[in-house]
Scaffold this active site. Sequence first.
Site, mmCIF file in Angstrom:
data_model
loop_
_atom_site.group_PDB
_atom_site.id
_atom_site.type_symbol
_atom_site.label_atom_id
_atom_site.label_comp_id
_atom_site.label_asym_id
_atom_site.label_seq_id
_atom_site.Cartn_x
_atom_site.Cartn_y
_atom_site.Cartn_z
ATOM 1 C CB CYS A 62 17.883 -14.629 -1.225
ATOM 2 S SG CYS A 62 17.482 -16.122 -2.153
ATOM 3 C CG ASP A 99 -14.630 17.883 6.054
ATOM 4 O OD1 ASP A 99 -15.317 18.550 5.272
ATOM 5 O OD2 ASP A 99 -15.067 17.403 7.115
#
Length: 806
Positions: free
Chosen positions: A17, A499
């Site tokens: 856990c 770009d």
Amino acid sequence: MTEASKQYNLPILGMTCANCVSTVERNLKKVPGVSHASVNLSSERAAVEFDPAQADLQGMLARIRKAGYDVASGEAQLRVQNLSDPADARRLQAALSGLDGVLEAQVNPVNAEARIKYVPTITSEAELRAAAKEAGFELAAAAAGEDVEAGVRRTEIRKQRNLMWLSVAFTLPLFILSMGRDFGLLGHWAHAPWVDWLFFALATPVQFVVGWSFYVNGFKALRNGSANMDVLVAMGSSVAYFYSVAILLGLFSGHGYFETSATIITLIRVGKYLEVNARGRTGDAIRKLISLQPKQARVLRGGQEIEIPSADVLVGDHVVVRPGEKFPADGRVIDGHSSADESMISGESMPVSKKPGDEVIGATLNKQGRIVFEATKVGKATALAQIVQLVENAQSSRPPIQKLGDRISEIFVPIVILIAAVTFLVWYFVFPAAGPDATLTRALINTAAVLLIACPCAMGLATPTAVMVGSGRGAEMGVLIKSGEALERASGISMVLLDKTGTLTRGQPALTDVLVGAFPAGEEELLRLAASVEHASEHPLGEAIVAAANARQLALATPASFEALTGRGVVAEVEGAQVLIGNLRLMNERNIPLDGLEGAGEILHADGKTAIYVAVDGKLAGVLGVADTLKDNAHEIIESFHRMGLKVGMITGDARGVADAVARQLGLDYVLAEVLPEQKAAEVSKLQAEGHKVAMVGDGINDAPALAQADLGIAIGTGTDVAMATAPVVLMTDDLRGVPKAIALSKRTLSTIRQNLFWAFIYNILLIPAAALGFLSPILAAGAMALSDIFVIGNSLRLRKTPLKV
């Protein structure tokens, strides 16, 4: 990670856990020299960054084991060749023991055998053999088999399955007999004292054989100053079991609850078995990538074609790959023509042609002809190994959204124990039943229900399972998301900044227009003459004209004379004709009339193209348009971004007119033109100041500052050098369709994380009070807790198949 630091990815055993995660992290950080430790419950891995001058593997192992956990290890037993005496054995043993990742090495000089215990995520059998070879020995390769870590995990699953069936074998008859007696279905014999002892005999193995690990792990957690799920299960089941023992021994009167304690442990065991199976599937994508690597390779050595394990291929080896086989390493083709299916690496379905000089990627499929290639990258340097490493690192990282769950998980179990104590006190002292025994029974049962309904595991699994599945699916699509933080950032993007050169456009000038003037010979002759002249030039625009002529298979001539006119163009004599090629200034200097093509240059310039004038024997023959053309799918990509509600901008160093022309063609929302590379980061910063969450898409090298400044940097077309790109998201190809896929996948993954966290919190918020108020029995509480984990994992697994909206 600094240059001096090092990173391990350790496979952890024994975690159940979120508290286990915190415990392992806390203990690793106590090791001197460890600068960072991040543990993933879903993948059961610990990513540890450390200074090798201060920290080592043995120190980390000692800390992990002291905390009650372990590290998965493999063991290899290999035959040793060239071992002549005990001194050789000691020398080989020292060489193997000094290899990073080796836990223990023993070499027996009598039977010439080496037994090596090692951590499979740090080293491999191939590296063991390489270390032995460097020491002057040969280790025989082991038979190709299952991945070592996978084998350890499979053993753990078998153990969980065996415990589950053992528990069911004892609990099922106990539950049937107990319920049958309670409902009066078994007659008077079922109330005989020996039946209670039978219940005790059936419940005890479940409590202390099947459930023993809950006590052991719970004790280890408490010893480390924390409390986990095992503490809750041990306490909840023990309440029912020991209360029933007290009744059996006559210390109290009333109803025993042996079937409750046994059923609690059985339900949780069933849930854990289903959980480890489902949790294993969250890593299917990474295992699929690893399995792509072929086991054997065919290399040319000493003029002979021999077969060796792929892991033994060396840089510089000439490797033979036949049709239908996979490339065992990265390399460069030196002989043969074929096509390769690279979809498993890049996500691109179309085969890629391969000829001498082309690069091949290891683990991709050779489709047609026989290929011989020179290995340039092997082992951990290959593209596949880099991808696996990047994905594993991403799966070990935590997105910021997980921090809330981590903080709550750390204090969750102590709070639940406090609530359970209050529940007992209230039911025992404030709301007494008809008698003291009945009051105690009711108080204990409600207390046990509170302890068992609480589920810290769901909170611990909510984020890592989704990150694992999401990053794994991304890798299958050729999109590498390097961290959980990148996943979360990508989901919040509002603007994509692209770009121009090489991203939206091909990055190479191409001939787009041929406008013929007063030239009777026609378009193809005009292009042939121009290409014949430009063939002698090295100008990029000239190369575009030559490429277009070659594509039309035009026969080029060799100029008899050639002169470059700086800043204006060239003049040459071709097949007796004087050919003049250049800009409008050159035409004006030579008094060449434009003859009806006066506006051609302006039209081309308006579309972002360069106008090249061609005159033959003093007359204008035509005007050629050359431009860096858009990629085929550029329009489709921009439309995808707009459908996702994103603004799209372009940043370029090109002139404003060229940039505006591209923007008009694509329908862009924002254009930044005439921006120098070093100014791009500042422009991204301005957009962020205006409130935009910016994703910058570039080549990962020239655009590095802008990629770093952006909220999310996406590097495209990095090919085999995926590790070289510093951007948080890397596309394996230059196909821009990966960008909307990455953003859509990130949004979907974050949505899944939110769903998981909502379920984990709402489950505990609603059901813990319900249990405290007496509305839930311990059996129902245990079943609900088991189902809670399975729900979270199942919801994350849906990411593997959910369609992405792009």
